[in-house]
Motif scaffolding. Structure first.
Motif, PDB file in Angstrom:
ATOM      1  N   ALA A  85       0.838  -1.209   0.000  1.00 45.94           N
ATOM      2  CA  ALA A  85       0.000   0.000   0.000  1.00 45.94           C
ATOM      3  C   ALA A  85       0.867   1.251   0.000  1.00 45.94           C
ATOM      4  CB  ALA A  85      -0.931  -0.008   1.207  1.00 45.94           C
ATOM      5  N   LEU A  86       1.919   1.242   0.793  1.00 49.20           N
ATOM      6  CA  LEU A  86       2.837   2.372   0.828  1.00 49.20           C
ATOM      7  C   LEU A  86       3.418   2.620  -0.556  1.00 49.20           C
ATOM      8  CD1 LEU A  86       4.320   4.439   2.635  1.00 49.20           C
ATOM      9  CD2 LEU A  86       6.057   2.691   3.014  1.00 49.20           C
ATOM     10  N   GLY A  87       3.859   1.563  -1.226  1.00 46.19           N
ATOM     11  CA  GLY A  87       4.421   1.685  -2.571  1.00 46.19           C
ATOM     12  C   GLY A  87       3.432   2.255  -3.569  1.00 46.19           C
ATOM     13  N   ARG A  88       2.201   1.765  -3.526  1.00 49.29           N
ATOM     14  CA  ARG A  88       1.173   2.265  -4.446  1.00 49.29           C
ATOM     15  C   ARG A  88       0.914   3.752  -4.214  1.00 49.29           C
ATOM     16  NH1 ARG A  88      -1.135  -2.572  -3.055  1.00 49.29           N
ATOM     17  NH2 ARG A  88      -2.597  -1.578  -1.614  1.00 49.29           N
ATOM     18  N   HIS A  89       0.858   4.153  -2.963  1.00 49.68           N
ATOM     19  CA  HIS A  89       0.580   5.559  -2.655  1.00 49.68           C
ATOM     20  C   HIS A  89       1.766   6.466  -2.973  1.00 49.68           C
ATOM     21  CE1 HIS A  89      -3.331   4.778  -1.072  1.00 49.68           C
ATOM     22  NE2 HIS A  89      -2.862   3.916  -0.184  1.00 49.68           N
ATOM     23  N   LEU A  90       2.987   5.965  -2.828  1.00 47.66           N
ATOM     24  CA  LEU A  90       4.154   6.792  -3.136  1.00 47.66           C
ATOM     25  C   LEU A  90       4.212   7.147  -4.625  1.00 47.66           C
ATOM     26  CD1 LEU A  90       6.938   5.311  -0.851  1.00 47.66           C
ATOM     27  CD2 LEU A  90       5.776   7.512  -0.646  1.00 47.66           C
ATOM     28  N   ALA A  91       3.570   6.349  -5.467  1.00 49.08           N
ATOM     29  CA  ALA A  91       3.503   6.667  -6.893  1.00 49.08           C
ATOM     30  C   ALA A  91       2.782   7.996  -7.115  1.00 49.08           C
ATOM     31  CB  ALA A  91       2.781   5.556  -7.648  1.00 49.08           C
ATOM     32  N   GLN A  92       1.966   8.390  -6.170  1.00 45.91           N
ATOM     33  CA  GLN A  92       1.202   9.633  -6.288  1.00 45.91           C
ATOM     34  C   GLN A  92       1.941  10.837  -5.712  1.00 45.91           C
ATOM     35  OE1 GLN A  92      -2.655   8.855  -4.553  1.00 45.91           O
ATOM     36  NE2 GLN A  92      -2.611   6.792  -5.370  1.00 45.91           N
ATOM     37  N   ALA A  93       3.065  10.608  -5.067  1.00 43.06           N
ATOM     38  CA  ALA A  93       3.877  11.708  -4.527  1.00 43.06           C
ATOM     39  C   ALA A  93       4.686  12.285  -5.691  1.00 43.06           C
ATOM     40  CB  ALA A  93       4.782  11.210  -3.404  1.00 43.06           C
ATOM     41  N   VAL A  94       4.064  13.167  -6.439  1.00 38.70           N
ATOM     42  CA  VAL A  94       4.571  13.560  -7.756  1.00 38.70           C
ATOM     43  C   VAL A  94       5.925  14.271  -7.739  1.00 38.70           C
ATOM     44  CG1 VAL A  94       2.307  13.609  -8.837  1.00 38.70           C
ATOM     45  CG2 VAL A  94       3.169  15.665  -7.707  1.00 38.70           C
ATOM     46  N   ASN A  95       6.303  14.893  -6.653  1.00 43.75           N
ATOM     47  CA  ASN A  95       7.581  15.615  -6.602  1.00 43.75           C
ATOM     48  C   ASN A  95       8.678  14.864  -5.858  1.00 43.75           C
ATOM     49  OD1 ASN A  95       7.056  18.025  -8.091  1.00 43.75           O
ATOM     50  ND2 ASN A  95       5.647  18.596  -6.470  1.00 43.75           N
TER      51      ASN A  95
END
Length: 119
Positions: free
Chosen positions: A36-46
């Motif tokens: 879940a952490l990995g999937r959400h980090l994909a959205q940390a665009v910067n």
């Protein structure tokens, strides 16, 4: 695992986040939380630099694959340091992680530690 997933959701909303150092050593987090952490980090665009300590956790191949996939989508990612020492990552997970990270087109620095993994 629930806490790591919630942390990921929160970090994904931090649109100015560029540097992340996260130590989950000996927390008991496993595949579900790290995935879940990995999937959400994909959205940390910067996100540009990440250091993630997953030493002596229950993270396995599924977690490594999800991290690779998620971080591979981070378009500004330049540096990755991941410590899986004592985790449950095996050959399949390491391979999937590498494949995913290969999509991070700006990646210039990678440090991985797989010592004492127990696949």
């Amino acid at each position: 695992d629930t806490g790591a997933a919630a942390l990921g959701r929160g970090l994904a909303k931090a649109v100015k986040l560029e540097v992340l150092r996260l130590d989950l050593n000996m927390t008991g987090v496993g595949d579900l939380g790290v995935s879940a952490l990995g999937r959400h980090l994909a959205q940390a665009v910067n996100l540009r630099w990440i250091t993630l300590n997953l030493m002596t956790t229950k993270a396995g191949d599924e977690a490594a694959e999800a991290l690779g996939c998620g971080l591979g989508q981070a378009i500004y990612l330049e540096s990755v340091t991941l410590d899986f020492n004592g985790s449950k990552i095996g050959d399949a997970g390491a391979g999937a992680l590498g494949l995913g990270l290969g999509y991070a087109v700006r990646l210039t620095s990678v440090a991985l530690d797989f010592n004492n993994t127990r696949a």
